[in-house]
Design an enzyme around this catalytic site. Structure first.
Site, PDB file in Angstrom:
ATOM      1  N   ARG A  66      24.486  32.119  28.670  1.00  0.00           N
ATOM      2  CA  ARG A  66      25.730  32.654  28.030  1.00  0.00           C
ATOM      3  C   ARG A  66      26.794  32.131  29.144  1.00  0.00           C
ATOM      4  NH1 ARG A  66      24.174  37.545  30.329  1.00  0.00           N
ATOM      5  NH2 ARG A  66      25.271  38.385  32.196  1.00  0.00           N
ATOM      6  N   ASP A 124      14.896  35.862  38.772  1.00  0.00           N
ATOM      7  CA  ASP A 124      16.338  36.385  40.308  1.00  0.00           C
ATOM      8  C   ASP A 124      16.106  35.511  41.169  1.00  0.00           C
ATOM      9  OD1 ASP A 124      17.076  37.375  41.681  1.00  0.00           O
ATOM     10  OD2 ASP A 124      15.989  39.351  42.144  1.00  0.00           O
ATOM     11  N   ASN A 165      25.231  26.721  38.925  1.00  0.00           N
ATOM     12  CA  ASN A 165      26.108  28.317  37.598  1.00  0.00           C
ATOM     13  C   ASN A 165      26.229  29.676  38.050  1.00  0.00           C
ATOM     14  OD1 ASN A 165      28.808  28.360  35.799  1.00  0.00           O
ATOM     15  ND2 ASN A 165      26.876  29.706  34.414  1.00  0.00           N
ATOM     16  N   TYR A 218      33.095  38.573  46.627  1.00  0.00           N
ATOM     17  CA  TYR A 218      33.099  37.468  45.425  1.00  0.00           C
ATOM     18  C   TYR A 218      33.945  35.952  45.775  1.00  0.00           C
ATOM     19  CZ  TYR A 218      33.699  34.621  41.524  1.00  0.00           C
ATOM     20  OH  TYR A 218      34.179  33.763  40.650  1.00  0.00           O
ATOM     21  N   LYS A 278      32.745  32.951  47.255  1.00  0.00           N
ATOM     22  CA  LYS A 278      32.326  31.399  46.290  1.00  0.00           C
ATOM     23  C   LYS A 278      33.547  30.806  47.489  1.00  0.00           C
ATOM     24  CE  LYS A 278      31.423  31.385  42.406  1.00  0.00           C
ATOM     25  NZ  LYS A 278      29.965  31.038  42.124  1.00  0.00           N
ATOM     26  N   THR A 333      34.785  33.947  28.355  1.00  0.00           N
ATOM     27  CA  THR A 333      33.632  34.140  27.848  1.00  0.00           C
ATOM     28  C   THR A 333      33.535  35.592  27.901  1.00  0.00           C
ATOM     29  OG1 THR A 333      33.072  34.868  30.270  1.00  0.00           O
ATOM     30  CG2 THR A 333      33.466  33.127  30.208  1.00  0.00           C
TER      31      THR A 333
END
Length: 276
Positions: free
Chosen positions: A18, A75, A102, A181, A185, A216
């Site tokens: 997705r 995973d 991604n 997070y 990144k 999204t």
């Protein structure tokens, strides 16, 4: 866009059930590449109502764009799983020309189906739980490293290949929320620079796309959406759309970027305007 720009190339897009990943896989197929879709499970598109099964999405892309597709699942935080998926791709296509890492997201131990689409409950630099901290780091950084580690050697041997790692503008600034997070990144950005330095002698490219706020299914489920920013034109003070990320990835895996490697490219409508 030359619709056959990537004809014959084999592209693996992780986290493509997705959102940005799925749009990227679709767009690379539109450009002529054979694509490998990936999700955490065979039915991962069903989460957030993004579709039925990974197999049906792969079939739809194949029929629509006239390319071969494969779907794999597992995973990616487990090195043995990554090796197995790479073996499955090799068994079908023989090689991987393009790797788009991604898979990721600001998602804690409870997963995407938890409140706020999985964002950790205490989502900061100090009070985040041990379980959430490790999960966010593994989901964003280690998945990227494991995939690169298992795919880059064949690119080195062929002296050809393109790697695009999906970072974030969150990894380019200090922020009070989503701190781990952002840290993960930022590490993806630096890892990619190191990887690019290693791969330069072999003509293999490694770059980062750093998206800004992009609409999204999970984006809409994880926060309040500002309706005034949901547009496709008229101003750059808006949200981005997955196809805008996908088109930039197309640029980075084509001859149009033949002298670009080791770069972090923001795709954020100018939200951040300071140097990387």
């Amino acid at each position: 866009m030359n619709e056959k720009l990537l004809a014959g190339k084999i592209a693996w897009v992780t986290g493509s059930s997705r959102g940005i990943g799925r749009e990227t896989a679709t767009h690379l197929a539109r450009c002529g590449a054979h694509v490998v879709l990936h999700g955490s499970s065979p039915v991962s598109p069903q989460v957030l109502d993004a579709g039925d099964a990974l197999s049906s999405i792969a079939r739809e892309i194949s029929e629509c764009h006239g390319v071969e597709t494969l779907h794999v699942y597992g995973d990616l935080t487990k090195p043995s799983v990554v090796k197995d998926l790479v073996a499955q791709i090799h068994a079908r296509f023989g090689r991987i020309d393009i790797l788009v890492n991604n898979a990721g997201g600001d998602i804690g131990i409870q997963g995407v189906q938890a409140p706020r689409a999985g964002k950790p409950e205490h989502n900061d630099a100090v009070f985040i739980s041990d379980e959430d901290l490790q999960t966010v780091l593994n989901r964003n950084l280690m998945t990227c490293i494991y995939a690169c580690r298992d795919v880059a050697p064949e690119m080195i041997a062929r002296k050809q290949g393109w790697i695009v790692n999906v970072g974030s503008i969150s990894g380019l600034a200090g922020i009070p929320e989503s701190a781990i997070y952002a840290t993960a990144k930022a590490a993806v950005h630096e890892y990619t620079r190191c990887l690019a330095a290693m791969l330069r002698p072999y003509g293999v490219y490694a770059n980062v796309i750093a998206p800004g706020d992009t609409v999204t299914e999970r984006f809409k489920a994880s926060r309040p959406v500002e309706e005034g920013r949901v547009s496709t034109s008229g101003s750059l003070e808006r949200y981005g759309w997955p196809v805008e990320i996908a088109k930039t990835i197309e640029f980075l895996v084509s001859d149009a970027s033949s002298y670009i490697t080791g770069q972090v490219i923001r795709v954020d409508g100018g939200k951040q305007l300071w140097p990387c």
